[in-house]
Design a protein around this motif. Structure first.
Motif, PDB file in Angstrom:
ATOM      1  N   ALA A 121       0.835  -1.215   0.000  1.00 50.35           N
ATOM      2  CA  ALA A 121       0.000   0.000   0.000  1.00 50.35           C
ATOM      3  C   ALA A 121       0.863   1.255   0.000  1.00 50.35           C
ATOM      4  O   ALA A 121       0.579   2.221  -0.733  1.00 50.35           O
ATOM      5  N   ILE A 122       1.922   1.250   0.805  1.00 50.97           N
ATOM      6  CA  ILE A 122       2.820   2.412   0.839  1.00 50.97           C
ATOM      7  C   ILE A 122       3.504   2.592  -0.503  1.00 50.97           C
ATOM      8  O   ILE A 122       3.661   3.718  -0.990  1.00 50.97           O
ATOM      9  N   ALA A 123       3.905   1.504  -1.142  1.00 46.80           N
ATOM     10  CA  ALA A 123       4.542   1.594  -2.460  1.00 46.80           C
ATOM     11  C   ALA A 123       3.572   2.155  -3.491  1.00 46.80           C
ATOM     12  O   ALA A 123       3.940   3.001  -4.315  1.00 46.80           O
ATOM     13  N   TRP A 124       2.337   1.704  -3.442  1.00 47.00           N
ATOM     14  CA  TRP A 124       1.324   2.147  -4.405  1.00 47.00           C
ATOM     15  C   TRP A 124       1.050   3.643  -4.247  1.00 47.00           C
ATOM     16  O   TRP A 124       1.073   4.406  -5.220  1.00 47.00           O
ATOM     17  N   VAL A 125       0.818   4.062  -3.015  1.00 42.66           N
ATOM     18  CA  VAL A 125       0.536   5.476  -2.754  1.00 42.66           C
ATOM     19  C   VAL A 125       1.785   6.320  -2.980  1.00 42.66           C
ATOM     20  O   VAL A 125       1.708   7.418  -3.542  1.00 42.66           O
ATOM     21  N   GLY A 126       2.925   5.823  -2.562  1.00 42.37           N
ATOM     22  CA  GLY A 126       4.167   6.577  -2.710  1.00 42.37           C
ATOM     23  C   GLY A 126       4.524   6.845  -4.156  1.00 42.37           C
ATOM     24  O   GLY A 126       5.046   7.917  -4.489  1.00 42.37           O
ATOM     25  N   ALA A 127       4.262   5.903  -5.049  1.00 39.33           N
ATOM     26  CA  ALA A 127       4.552   6.106  -6.465  1.00 39.33           C
ATOM     27  C   ALA A 127       3.723   7.265  -7.017  1.00 39.33           C
ATOM     28  O   ALA A 127       4.232   8.122  -7.754  1.00 39.33           O
ATOM     29  N   GLY A 128       2.460   7.306  -6.645  1.00 39.07           N
ATOM     30  CA  GLY A 128       1.610   8.413  -7.098  1.00 39.07           C
ATOM     31  C   GLY A 128       2.043   9.748  -6.508  1.00 39.07           C
ATOM     32  O   GLY A 128       2.027  10.775  -7.197  1.00 39.07           O
ATOM     33  N   LEU A 129       2.448   9.747  -5.251  1.00 31.33           N
ATOM     34  CA  LEU A 129       2.894  10.993  -4.620  1.00 31.33           C
ATOM     35  C   LEU A 129       4.183  11.520  -5.252  1.00 31.33           C
ATOM     36  O   LEU A 129       4.353  12.733  -5.406  1.00 31.33           O
ATOM     37  N   ILE A 130       5.082  10.625  -5.608  1.00 29.04           N
ATOM     38  CA  ILE A 130       6.332  11.060  -6.241  1.00 29.04           C
ATOM     39  C   ILE A 130       6.051  11.719  -7.587  1.00 29.04           C
ATOM     40  O   ILE A 130       6.627  12.762  -7.919  1.00 29.04           O
ATOM     41  N   VAL A 131       5.147  11.137  -8.374  1.00 34.49           N
ATOM     42  CA  VAL A 131       4.808  11.732  -9.679  1.00 34.49           C
ATOM     43  C   VAL A 131       4.138  13.084  -9.476  1.00 34.49           C
ATOM     44  O   VAL A 131       4.460  14.068 -10.161  1.00 34.49           O
ATOM     45  N   ARG A 132       3.217  13.178  -8.538  1.00 33.63           N
ATOM     46  CA  ARG A 132       2.548  14.461  -8.285  1.00 33.63           C
ATOM     47  C   ARG A 132       3.530  15.516  -7.786  1.00 33.63           C
ATOM     48  O   ARG A 132       3.416  16.692  -8.115  1.00 33.63           O
ATOM     49  N   LEU A 133       4.487  15.095  -6.984  1.00 31.29           N
ATOM     50  CA  LEU A 133       5.480  16.038  -6.475  1.00 31.29           C
ATOM     51  C   LEU A 133       6.376  16.549  -7.608  1.00 31.29           C
ATOM     52  O   LEU A 133       6.704  17.737  -7.657  1.00 31.29           O
ATOM     53  N   GLU A 134       6.754  15.679  -8.504  1.00 29.98           N
ATOM     54  CA  GLU A 134       7.634  16.067  -9.608  1.00 29.98           C
ATOM     55  C   GLU A 134       6.926  17.002 -10.588  1.00 29.98           C
ATOM     56  O   GLU A 134       7.531  17.932 -11.106  1.00 29.98           O
ATOM     57  N   PHE A 135       5.646  16.756 -10.833  1.00 27.96           N
ATOM     58  CA  PHE A 135       4.898  17.561 -11.807  1.00 27.96           C
ATOM     59  C   PHE A 135       3.838  18.410 -11.120  1.00 27.96           C
ATOM     60  O   PHE A 135       2.735  18.585 -11.636  1.00 27.96           O
ATOM     61  N   ARG A 136       4.170  18.984  -9.987  1.00 32.68           N
ATOM     62  CA  ARG A 136       3.158  19.731  -9.222  1.00 32.68           C
ATOM     63  C   ARG A 136       2.706  21.020  -9.908  1.00 32.68           C
ATOM     64  O   ARG A 136       1.624  21.506  -9.654  1.00 32.68           O
ATOM     65  N   HIS A 137       3.545  21.601 -10.778  1.00 33.78           N
ATOM     66  CA  HIS A 137       3.162  22.847 -11.462  1.00 33.78           C
ATOM     67  C   HIS A 137       2.657  22.608 -12.881  1.00 33.78           C
ATOM     68  O   HIS A 137       2.263  23.541 -13.559  1.00 33.78           O
ATOM     69  N   ALA A 138       2.655  21.370 -13.322  1.00 32.92           N
ATOM     70  CA  ALA A 138       2.210  21.068 -14.682  1.00 32.92           C
ATOM     71  C   ALA A 138       0.687  20.999 -14.728  1.00 32.92           C
ATOM     72  O   ALA A 138       0.036  20.562 -13.777  1.00 32.92           O
ATOM     73  N   LEU A 139       0.122  21.461 -15.828  1.00 37.84           N
ATOM     74  CA  LEU A 139      -1.324  21.370 -15.999  1.00 37.84           C
ATOM     75  C   LEU A 139      -1.741  19.938 -16.302  1.00 37.84           C
ATOM     76  O   LEU A 139      -2.809  19.495 -15.881  1.00 37.84           O
ATOM     77  N   VAL A 140      -0.912  19.240 -17.053  1.00 37.70           N
ATOM     78  CA  VAL A 140      -1.187  17.852 -17.407  1.00 37.70           C
ATOM     79  C   VAL A 140       0.024  17.021 -16.999  1.00 37.70           C
ATOM     80  O   VAL A 140       1.160  17.362 -17.324  1.00 37.70           O
ATOM     81  N   VAL A 141      -0.225  15.948 -16.280  1.00 36.71           N
ATOM     82  CA  VAL A 141       0.859  15.052 -15.887  1.00 36.71           C
ATOM     83  C   VAL A 141       1.158  14.149 -17.076  1.00 36.71           C
ATOM     84  O   VAL A 141       0.289  13.401 -17.531  1.00 36.71           O
ATOM     85  N   PRO A 142       2.385  14.212 -17.617  1.00 36.07           N
ATOM     86  CA  PRO A 142       2.687  13.447 -18.828  1.00 36.07           C
ATOM     87  C   PRO A 142       2.914  11.959 -18.585  1.00 36.07           C
ATOM     88  O   PRO A 142       3.091  11.215 -19.533  1.00 36.07           O
ATOM     89  N   VAL A 143       2.908  11.555 -17.353  1.00 42.69           N
ATOM     90  CA  VAL A 143       3.208  10.157 -17.031  1.00 42.69           C
ATOM     91  C   VAL A 143       2.031   9.557 -16.269  1.00 42.69           C
ATOM     92  O   VAL A 143       1.540  10.142 -15.307  1.00 42.69           O
ATOM     93  N   HIS A 144       1.593   8.413 -16.721  1.00 41.23           N
ATOM     94  CA  HIS A 144       0.603   7.660 -15.944  1.00 41.23           C
ATOM     95  C   HIS A 144       1.353   6.506 -15.286  1.00 41.23           C
ATOM     96  O   HIS A 144       1.800   5.586 -15.968  1.00 41.23           O
ATOM     97  N   LEU A 145       1.489   6.596 -14.004  1.00 40.07           N
ATOM     98  CA  LEU A 145       2.308   5.632 -13.290  1.00 40.07           C
ATOM     99  C   LEU A 145       1.413   4.694 -12.481  1.00 40.07           C
ATOM    100  O   LEU A 145       0.573   5.130 -11.699  1.00 40.07           O
ATOM    101  N   SER A 146       1.607   3.421 -12.703  1.00 35.40           N
ATOM    102  CA  SER A 146       0.947   2.428 -11.854  1.00 35.40           C
ATOM    103  C   SER A 146       1.964   1.325 -11.580  1.00 35.40           C
ATOM    104  O   SER A 146       2.620   0.839 -12.513  1.00 35.40           O
ATOM    105  N   PRO A 147       2.121   0.967 -10.334  1.00 34.91           N
ATOM    106  CA  PRO A 147       3.096  -0.083 -10.007  1.00 34.91           C
ATOM    107  C   PRO A 147       2.729  -1.404 -10.678  1.00 34.91           C
ATOM    108  O   PRO A 147       1.565  -1.712 -10.920  1.00 34.91           O
ATOM    109  N   SER A 148       3.734  -2.169 -10.981  1.00 36.75           N
ATOM    110  CA  SER A 148       3.550  -3.461 -11.630  1.00 36.75           C
ATOM    111  C   SER A 148       2.952  -4.452 -10.637  1.00 36.75           C
ATOM    112  O   SER A 148       3.515  -4.690  -9.557  1.00 36.75           O
ATOM    113  N   LEU A 149       1.823  -5.019 -10.975  1.00 43.28           N
ATOM    114  CA  LEU A 149       1.170  -5.973 -10.078  1.00 43.28           C
ATOM    115  C   LEU A 149       2.011  -7.230  -9.841  1.00 43.28           C
ATOM    116  O   LEU A 149       2.073  -7.714  -8.700  1.00 43.28           O
ATOM    117  N   PRO A 150       2.693  -7.780 -10.858  1.00 45.14           N
ATOM    118  CA  PRO A 150       3.551  -8.931 -10.570  1.00 45.14           C
ATOM    119  C   PRO A 150       4.690  -8.596  -9.592  1.00 45.14           C
ATOM    120  O   PRO A 150       5.034  -9.399  -8.731  1.00 45.14           O
TER     121      PRO A 150
END
Length: 119
Positions: free
Chosen positions: A37-66
């Motif tokens: 759960a921490i990995a899943w949420v943390g991945a999204g938070l890292i992307v949001r932090l990196e692109f916090r000023h962008a209007l559109v986030v160019p990356v759709h990040l989802s952790p690999s289920l396997p």
């Protein structure tokens, strides 16, 4: 000492190992699920932090289920090993020797606080 007392009272080695398994499995599962759960949420938070000023986030990040499943399984196996090995080692020792050792340690501890024997 925690495993020596049931052995002294007549518990079988299998019972000691079963108890360790029963204690270790829920803790390992909860730790693994929390880690995923921490990995899943943390991945999204890292992307949001990196692109916090962008209007559109160019990356759709989802952790690999396997990968997350492998990490969950690995954490469960690690938790079971960490819980079972001490119980297995304790089940192979002489419970009377462990009890004597604890009694000596307790006596030394008591004498360090009460040197006049006022325990």
């Amino acid at each position: 000492m925690r495993k020596a007392l049931p052995l002294t009272l007549g518990a079988s080695k299998g019972r000691i190992l079963q108890q360790a398994f029963t204690e270790s499995l829920p803790l390992a599962v909860m730790g693994g699920v929390l880690g995923v759960a921490i990995a899943w949420v943390g991945a999204g938070l890292i992307v949001r932090l990196e692109f916090r000023h962008a209007l559109v986030v160019p990356v759709h990040l989802s952790p690999s289920l396997p990968v997350l499943g492998f990490c969950l399984a690995l954490s469960i196996v690690t938790g079971l090993i960490a819980g079972m090995v001490p119980a297995w080692l304790a089940s192979r020792t002489d419970p009377m020797e462990d009890t004597r050792h604890v009694a000596v340690v307790n006596q030394a501890f008591a004498h360090s606080f009460f040197p006049n024997g006022d325990t």
